[in-house]
Design a protein around this motif. Structure first.
Motif, PDB file in Angstrom:
ATOM      1  N   LEU A   1      31.400  82.147  62.636  1.00  0.00           N
ATOM      2  CA  LEU A   1      31.955  82.629  64.072  1.00  0.00           C
ATOM      3  C   LEU A   1      30.849  82.578  65.086  1.00  0.00           C
ATOM      4  O   LEU A   1      30.918  81.894  66.222  1.00  0.00           O
ATOM      5  CB  LEU A   1      32.610  83.749  64.197  1.00  0.00           C
ATOM      6  CG  LEU A   1      34.028  84.076  63.235  1.00  0.00           C
ATOM      7  CD1 LEU A   1      34.432  85.343  63.468  1.00  0.00           C
ATOM      8  CD2 LEU A   1      35.112  82.895  63.562  1.00  0.00           C
ATOM      9  N   GLN A   2      29.725  82.836  64.679  1.00  0.00           N
ATOM     10  CA  GLN A   2      28.330  83.124  65.567  1.00  0.00           C
ATOM     11  C   GLN A   2      27.836  81.891  65.712  1.00  0.00           C
ATOM     12  O   GLN A   2      27.070  81.747  66.803  1.00  0.00           O
ATOM     13  CB  GLN A   2      27.486  84.226  64.999  1.00  0.00           C
ATOM     14  CG  GLN A   2      28.175  85.680  65.297  1.00  0.00           C
ATOM     15  CD  GLN A   2      28.670  86.186  66.562  1.00  0.00           C
ATOM     16  OE1 GLN A   2      28.027  85.943  67.595  1.00  0.00           O
ATOM     17  NE2 GLN A   2      29.684  86.833  66.796  1.00  0.00           N
TER      18      GLN A   2
ATOM     19  N   THR B   1      29.188  78.597  65.589  1.00  0.00           N
ATOM     20  CA  THR B   1      29.863  77.677  65.914  1.00  0.00           C
ATOM     21  C   THR B   1      30.313  77.731  67.658  1.00  0.00           C
ATOM     22  O   THR B   1      30.795  78.754  67.883  1.00  0.00           O
ATOM     23  CB  THR B   1      31.190  77.572  65.168  1.00  0.00           C
ATOM     24  OG1 THR B   1      30.789  77.280  63.585  1.00  0.00           O
ATOM     25  CG2 THR B   1      32.182  76.343  65.443  1.00  0.00           C
ATOM     26  N   PHE B   2      30.221  76.541  68.243  1.00  0.00           N
ATOM     27  CA  PHE B   2      30.471  76.703  69.584  1.00  0.00           C
ATOM     28  C   PHE B   2      31.631  75.831  70.074  1.00  0.00           C
ATOM     29  O   PHE B   2      31.838  74.971  69.606  1.00  0.00           O
ATOM     30  CB  PHE B   2      29.342  76.491  70.534  1.00  0.00           C
ATOM     31  CG  PHE B   2      28.138  77.361  70.055  1.00  0.00           C
ATOM     32  CD1 PHE B   2      27.816  78.283  70.987  1.00  0.00           C
ATOM     33  CD2 PHE B   2      27.245  77.038  68.977  1.00  0.00           C
ATOM     34  CE1 PHE B   2      26.607  78.993  70.544  1.00  0.00           C
ATOM     35  CE2 PHE B   2      25.951  77.995  68.634  1.00  0.00           C
ATOM     36  CZ  PHE B   2      25.996  78.972  69.434  1.00  0.00           C
ATOM     37  N   VAL B   3      32.520  76.529  71.109  1.00  0.00           N
ATOM     38  CA  VAL B   3      33.255  75.444  71.725  1.00  0.00           C
ATOM     39  C   VAL B   3      33.021  75.364  73.129  1.00  0.00           C
ATOM     40  O   VAL B   3      31.829  75.547  73.470  1.00  0.00           O
ATOM     41  CB  VAL B   3      34.698  76.298  71.797  1.00  0.00           C
ATOM     42  CG1 VAL B   3      34.987  76.567  70.125  1.00  0.00           C
ATOM     43  CG2 VAL B   3      34.660  77.602  72.549  1.00  0.00           C
ATOM     44  N   HIS B   4      33.721  74.934  74.092  1.00  0.00           N
ATOM     45  CA  HIS B   4      33.650  74.537  75.412  1.00  0.00           C
ATOM     46  C   HIS B   4      32.664  75.635  76.104  1.00  0.00           C
ATOM     47  O   HIS B   4      32.534  76.787  75.902  1.00  0.00           O
ATOM     48  CB  HIS B   4      34.675  74.328  76.141  1.00  0.00           C
ATOM     49  CG  HIS B   4      35.866  75.516  76.407  1.00  0.00           C
ATOM     50  ND1 HIS B   4      35.178  76.702  76.887  1.00  0.00           N
ATOM     51  CD2 HIS B   4      36.968  75.942  76.056  1.00  0.00           C
ATOM     52  CE1 HIS B   4      36.175  77.557  77.048  1.00  0.00           C
ATOM     53  NE2 HIS B   4      37.265  76.987  76.590  1.00  0.00           N
ATOM     54  N   HIS B   5      31.764  74.937  76.833  1.00  0.00           N
ATOM     55  CA  HIS B   5      30.846  75.824  77.752  1.00  0.00           C
ATOM     56  C   HIS B   5      29.962  76.551  77.136  1.00  0.00           C
ATOM     57  O   HIS B   5      29.417  77.660  77.444  1.00  0.00           O
ATOM     58  CB  HIS B   5      31.513  76.532  78.787  1.00  0.00           C
ATOM     59  CG  HIS B   5      32.367  75.610  79.709  1.00  0.00           C
ATOM     60  ND1 HIS B   5      32.112  74.808  80.752  1.00  0.00           N
ATOM     61  CD2 HIS B   5      33.817  75.887  79.848  1.00  0.00           C
ATOM     62  CE1 HIS B   5      33.127  74.209  81.222  1.00  0.00           C
ATOM     63  NE2 HIS B   5      34.164  74.989  80.687  1.00  0.00           N
ATOM     64  N   GLY B   6      29.524  76.349  75.725  1.00  0.00           N
ATOM     65  CA  GLY B   6      28.703  77.053  75.033  1.00  0.00           C
ATOM     66  C   GLY B   6      29.168  78.433  74.358  1.00  0.00           C
ATOM     67  O   GLY B   6      28.449  79.094  73.992  1.00  0.00           O
ATOM     68  N   GLN B   7      30.524  78.602  74.528  1.00  0.00           N
ATOM     69  CA  GLN B   7      31.081  80.058  73.891  1.00  0.00           C
ATOM     70  C   GLN B   7      31.145  79.819  72.711  1.00  0.00           C
ATOM     71  O   GLN B   7      31.570  78.930  72.019  1.00  0.00           O
ATOM     72  CB  GLN B   7      32.362  79.640  74.704  1.00  0.00           C
ATOM     73  CG  GLN B   7      33.430  80.974  74.128  1.00  0.00           C
ATOM     74  CD  GLN B   7      34.872  81.009  74.867  1.00  0.00           C
ATOM     75  OE1 GLN B   7      35.410  80.044  74.848  1.00  0.00           O
ATOM     76  NE2 GLN B   7      35.338  82.133  75.351  1.00  0.00           N
ATOM     77  N   THR B   8      30.755  81.072  71.817  1.00  0.00           N
ATOM     78  CA  THR B   8      30.838  80.931  70.357  1.00  0.00           C
ATOM     79  C   THR B   8      32.402  81.197  70.022  1.00  0.00           C
ATOM     80  O   THR B   8      33.185  81.505  70.630  1.00  0.00           O
ATOM     81  CB  THR B   8      30.115  82.286  69.764  1.00  0.00           C
ATOM     82  OG1 THR B   8      30.758  83.529  70.210  1.00  0.00           O
ATOM     83  CG2 THR B   8      28.675  82.391  70.159  1.00  0.00           C
ATOM     84  N   LEU B   9      32.683  80.825  68.752  1.00  0.00           N
ATOM     85  CA  LEU B   9      33.895  80.431  68.068  1.00  0.00           C
ATOM     86  C   LEU B   9      34.294  82.250  68.066  1.00  0.00           C
ATOM     87  O   LEU B   9      35.417  82.596  68.345  1.00  0.00           O
ATOM     88  CB  LEU B   9      33.786  79.890  66.925  1.00  0.00           C
ATOM     89  CG  LEU B   9      35.078  79.645  66.181  1.00  0.00           C
ATOM     90  CD1 LEU B   9      36.204  79.085  67.112  1.00  0.00           C
ATOM     91  CD2 LEU B   9      35.046  79.049  65.041  1.00  0.00           C
TER      92      LEU B   9
ATOM     93  N   TYR C   1      35.659  82.937  71.499  1.00  0.00           N
ATOM     94  CA  TYR C   1      36.885  82.203  71.569  1.00  0.00           C
ATOM     95  C   TYR C   1      38.205  82.573  70.740  1.00  0.00           C
ATOM     96  O   TYR C   1      39.261  82.638  71.411  1.00  0.00           O
ATOM     97  CB  TYR C   1      36.567  80.612  71.241  1.00  0.00           C
ATOM     98  CG  TYR C   1      37.891  79.748  71.210  1.00  0.00           C
ATOM     99  CD1 TYR C   1      38.337  79.557  72.613  1.00  0.00           C
ATOM    100  CD2 TYR C   1      38.451  79.462  70.303  1.00  0.00           C
ATOM    101  CE1 TYR C   1      39.438  78.484  72.723  1.00  0.00           C
ATOM    102  CE2 TYR C   1      39.839  78.493  70.467  1.00  0.00           C
ATOM    103  CZ  TYR C   1      40.084  78.328  71.358  1.00  0.00           C
ATOM    104  OH  TYR C   1      41.206  77.414  71.644  1.00  0.00           O
ATOM    105  N   THR C   2      37.752  82.963  69.629  1.00  0.00           N
ATOM    106  CA  THR C   2      38.929  83.560  68.769  1.00  0.00           C
ATOM    107  C   THR C   2      39.357  85.073  68.765  1.00  0.00           C
ATOM    108  O   THR C   2      40.257  85.635  68.442  1.00  0.00           O
ATOM    109  CB  THR C   2      38.753  83.540  67.208  1.00  0.00           C
ATOM    110  OG1 THR C   2      37.396  84.151  67.163  1.00  0.00           O
ATOM    111  CG2 THR C   2      38.643  81.819  66.771  1.00  0.00           C
ATOM    112  N   GLY C   3      38.335  85.902  69.667  1.00  0.00           N
ATOM    113  CA  GLY C   3      38.452  87.258  70.129  1.00  0.00           C
ATOM    114  C   GLY C   3      38.754  88.138  68.852  1.00  0.00           C
ATOM    115  O   GLY C   3      39.283  89.063  68.782  1.00  0.00           O
TER     116      GLY C   3
END
Length: 148
Positions: free
Chosen positions: A132-133, A135-143, A146-148
Motif C-alpha cells: 500500500l505504501q 504503490t502509487f496512483v494519480h498525482h503521486g498519491q499512495t495506494l 487512495y484506498t483509505g
C-alpha cells in the motif's frame, strides 16, 4: 511452477496504478492496471520468484512481452527474512511498463485492484502494508491513501 517465492524489497523501481489496460475492461475512468517503472530514488516490495525450468522462463518472457525486461543487480534486493542475504544464483529480472503520459484522471480498475490487494494480503500484514505504501496512483498519491 516456480520453485520458490520470497518477499523482497527492490531498490530503483516504483510501482504505479497508471497503465491503461491492453485487454482488461474497466468502467469509465477506472481502468488502470499495475506497472513498475525505473525510479532510482524509490523502492517497492515484490516477490522474488525462483525459476530454473527454461520452459517456464520462456513462457514468462512470452507473457510479459509487452513490458521491458531489466536485470536487477543483487545489491538492489533486500530480503524481508534477515536470514537471507542475496539471491543464490542466476539473473534477477523485473518487467517494467513503457513510460508514457497518462491522463491524471484515470484510476485503478476496481476488480483488478481487489485482486492485487488480495494477493498482497496473502503474504502477511507487513507485506500488505508495504504494498500500500509503495504503490502509487494519480498525482503521486499512495495506494494506502487512495484506498483509505
Amino acid at each position: 511452477q516456480p520453485q520458490e517465492m520470497t518477499p523482497v524489497r527492490v531498490a530503483g523501481f516504483q510501482r504505479w496504478f497508471n497503465k491503461p489496460p491492453t485487454w482488461r475492461k474497466g468502467m469509465g475512468n477506472q481502468i488502470t492496471v499495475l506497472q513498475a517503472l525505473p525510479a532510482p530514488s524509490h523502492h517497492l516490495n515484490a516477490l522474488l520468484v525462483s525459476v530454473t525450468d527454461p520452459e517456464i522462463l520462456w513462457n514468462l518472457r512470452r507473457r510479459e512481452r509487452g513490458y521491458f525486461q531489466h536485470r536487477v543487480p543483487p545489491e538492489a534486493i533486500t530480503f524481508d527474512d534477515p536470514a537471507r542475504s542475496s539471491p543464490k544464483r542466476g539473473s534477477i529480472l523485473i518487467y517494467t511498463g513503457k513510460p508514457s503520459p497518462h491522463p491524471a484522471e484515470i484510476l485503478p480498475n476496481p476488480d483488478y485492484l481487489a485482486l492485487c490487494l488480495a494477493g498482497a494480503s496473502h503474504w502477511g500484514k507487513t507485506f500488505y502494508q508495504a504494498f500500500l505504501q509503495t504503490t502509487f496512483v494519480h498525482h503521486g498519491q499512495t495506494l494506502a491513501h487512495y484506498t483509505g
